[in-house]
Write a protein that holds these residues in place. Structure first.
Motif, PDB file in Angstrom:
ATOM      1  N   THR A 133      -4.188  -4.886  -4.968  1.00 43.67           N
ATOM      2  CA  THR A 133      -3.170  -5.547  -5.787  1.00 43.67           C
ATOM      3  C   THR A 133      -1.837  -5.695  -5.051  1.00 43.67           C
ATOM      4  O   THR A 133      -0.851  -6.163  -5.632  1.00 43.67           O
ATOM      5  N   ARG A 134      -1.815  -5.274  -3.794  1.00 44.06           N
ATOM      6  CA  ARG A 134      -0.607  -5.382  -2.959  1.00 44.06           C
ATOM      7  C   ARG A 134       0.604  -4.748  -3.643  1.00 44.06           C
ATOM      8  O   ARG A 134       1.667  -5.362  -3.777  1.00 44.06           O
ATOM      9  N   SER A 135       0.440  -3.526  -4.033  1.00 45.72           N
ATOM     10  CA  SER A 135       1.503  -2.793  -4.718  1.00 45.72           C
ATOM     11  C   SER A 135       2.753  -2.702  -3.849  1.00 45.72           C
ATOM     12  O   SER A 135       2.695  -2.264  -2.699  1.00 45.72           O
ATOM     13  N   ARG A 136       3.883  -3.106  -4.408  1.00 41.95           N
ATOM     14  CA  ARG A 136       5.141  -3.026  -3.646  1.00 41.95           C
ATOM     15  C   ARG A 136       5.551  -1.575  -3.431  1.00 41.95           C
ATOM     16  O   ARG A 136       6.236  -1.252  -2.460  1.00 41.95           O
ATOM     17  N   ASP A 137       5.134  -0.702  -4.365  1.00 41.70           N
ATOM     18  CA  ASP A 137       5.475   0.713  -4.216  1.00 41.70           C
ATOM     19  C   ASP A 137       4.711   1.329  -3.050  1.00 41.70           C
ATOM     20  O   ASP A 137       5.239   2.190  -2.338  1.00 41.70           O
ATOM     21  N   LEU A 138       3.473   0.893  -2.841  1.00 38.02           N
ATOM     22  CA  LEU A 138       2.711   1.353  -1.682  1.00 38.02           C
ATOM     23  C   LEU A 138       3.379   0.885  -0.397  1.00 38.02           C
ATOM     24  O   LEU A 138       3.514   1.654   0.564  1.00 38.02           O
ATOM     25  N   ARG A 139       3.822  -0.365  -0.385  1.00 34.54           N
ATOM     26  CA  ARG A 139       4.513  -0.897   0.815  1.00 34.54           C
ATOM     27  C   ARG A 139       5.809  -0.129   1.072  1.00 34.54           C
ATOM     28  O   ARG A 139       6.145   0.160   2.224  1.00 34.54           O
ATOM     29  N   GLU A 140       6.532   0.187  -0.005  1.00 35.42           N
ATOM     30  CA  GLU A 140       7.785   0.928   0.144  1.00 35.42           C
ATOM     31  C   GLU A 140       7.528   2.327   0.692  1.00 35.42           C
ATOM     32  O   GLU A 140       8.253   2.808   1.568  1.00 35.42           O
TER      33      GLU A 140
END
Length: 477
Positions: free
Chosen positions: A462-469
């Motif tokens: 789901t391309r989580s922005r929190d994972l990227r952060e």
């Protein structure tokens, strides 16, 4: 947040994490070893005294360490004033508890609590000696030195506690472990620190910090009483073994939530204080902290809830089985702790300790009402009541955050809903899976692997922005 602040925060986070997880990890292992030897009643006896020790510790600090950290023009005089104030309060509190120990024992109808109180409360005086050192290290975001001191204390106290437990000292092994931990870690902080007090005490400095710190102290005392009032009620109205089950379940639920939250608070408070007057930067940094905190802590807590029974039965023994039931419930109350803490941290950053005190009063009134309703229903219902209290407190905590930097309840929930959905679906999958697996150790292993795999997979897809952060933060370490 400026790049220099990011680097400073990330470096502090790394060392704060090493300190918390190494120390807490060692203490966690020590607790497991000792719990396999000792009985729930042994832990229940120490649990009866927890509220008195916790309130004393809140009074010792009195919010002065936070005031010292927040003060941008601090001087030696300020440090000295806090140091002498803390020692004086520590001695007075110990004398009060020493004299009232027989009354505490009579209240719980446990005669041995008289001597237990007088010995274990020596830790209050020991703690009062290092408040300034810890504040100075936190101001400098130096958690490396604190890590060394606390790690040495944890190892020394663990050796003491386990040895005494194996040789039949019972509840006194827990007391010795706690006192040794405080004494050794405090001695190490004095050894490593270059700061030494001078013979100065400033009434002006005291008044300045008291204005901010006293409200924090009252808020802290209210929170401490509320968080520990369950120990009083259970210790008074139920068996000592029931209190042992509750304290053990609460400690398991408390470990991942408060450990990670403590790391986040220790690092972000001094950093955010430097941008306290820039609401736009503060709101942006604050929302990132909230999202990343939830992204890490939510799955840990829901996963622990799903695996509570195999977890407790594997690392302890069937004697502690009821603690697993309580743990599965308490995890859902404790998962919101970082969100509460970050919201309250913001009020401190903005210097609004008056609002913090007001919020604590409102929340505690609601919490006590829920406690009174659930007591007749039993211990399990009381734990369910903590979930309700936590959710209502979340609404209250976010009220002033919305007014100060326009990041209120609805905006925070919009930020957190994706992570909440990921974790609840993970909880359901793990709960269903372990029903088809035996024995308990295999349930624990398979459930952990399945839960972690699902969470990483779904957040990646789901391309989580929190994972990227989170990945970006780890890359900057």
């Amino acid at each position: 947040m400026a790049e220099s602040l990011k680097n400073k925060a990330v470096k502090g986070t790394v060392w704060s994490s090493l300190e918390r997880f190494s120390v807490q990890g060692i203490q966690f292992v020590i607790m497991i070893v000792m719990a396999r030897i000792l009985t729930p009643a042994d832990y229940g006896l120490v649990g009866m005294l927890a509220i008195f020790i916790a309130i004393a510790q809140s009074l010792i600090d009195s919010g002065f360490s936070q005031a010292l950290i927040r003060k941008q023009d601090r001087r030696q005089t300020d440090n000295d004033t806090v140091f002498y104030f803390n020692i004086g309060v520590g001695i007075i509190l110990y004398l009060i508890l020493f004299l009232t120990a027989p009354l505490i024992a009579a209240f719980y109808a446990e005669p041995q609590l008289t001597l237990l109180t007088r010995i274990i409360c020596l830790g209050i005086i020991i703690n009062s000696l290092t408040v300034v050192q810890r504040a100075i290290y936190t101001i400098n975001i130096d958690f490396k030195t604190q890590a060394k001191a606390t790690l040495i204390g944890a190892i020394a106290s663990g050796a003491t506690g386990i040895t005494m437990a194996y040789t039949g000292f019972g509840v006194w092994s827990i007391v010795a472990q706690q006192i040794t931990n405080l004494a050794v870690s405090s001695a190490m902080l004095w050894t490593f620190s270059s700061w030494r007090p001078t013979r100065t005490f400033s009434a002006a400095s005291f008044r300045e910090m008291f204005t901010f710190g006293s409200k924090l102290a009252l808020s802290g005392i209210l929170d401490t009483i509320y968080r520990n009032i369950y120990l009083i009620v259970i210790g008074k109205m139920f068996r000592a073994s029931d209190l042992g089950y509750y304290t053990r379940a609460h400690q398991f639920a408390d470990f991942p939530s408060t450990t990670l939250t403590g790391i986040i608070q220790r690092v972000t408070f001094p950093v955010l204080c430097t941008i306290q007057d820039d609401d736009q930067r503060l709101a942006s940094a604050y929302r990132r902290i909230l999202r990343v905190s939830a992204f890490v802590i939510f799955p840990l807590m829901t996963g622990l809830s799903a695996l509570a029974t195999p977890f407790v039965l594997t690392i302890l023994n069937p004697t502690w089985a009821y603690a697993a039931t309580l743990l599965s419930i308490l995890c859902f109350a404790m998962m919101w702790y970082p969100i509460h803490a970050v919201n309250l941290n913001l009020l401190q950053v903005k210097g609004r300790s008056d609002l913090l005190l007001r919020l604590e009063i409102y929340k505690k009134i609601i919490g006590i009402a829920i406690l009174c309703i659930t007591i007749p229903m039993g211990l399990t219902a009381m734990c369910v009541g903590l979930i309700i209290s936590s959710l209502l407190a979340l609404i209250i905590n976010t009220h002033y955050t919305g007014r100060l930097i326009h990041v209120g309840f609805l905006r925070q929930m919009r930020d957190l809903i994706p992570t909440l959905l990921y974790t609840l679906s993970m909880w359901a999958i793990v709960t269903i899976l372990i029903n088809y697996i035996t024995p308990t150790w295999l349930q624990l292993l398979a459930g952990t692997i399945a839960g972690a795999t699902y969470y990483l997979l779904i957040t990646t897809l789901t391309r989580s922005r929190d994972l990227r952060e989170l990945i970006a933060i780890l890359h900057r370490r």
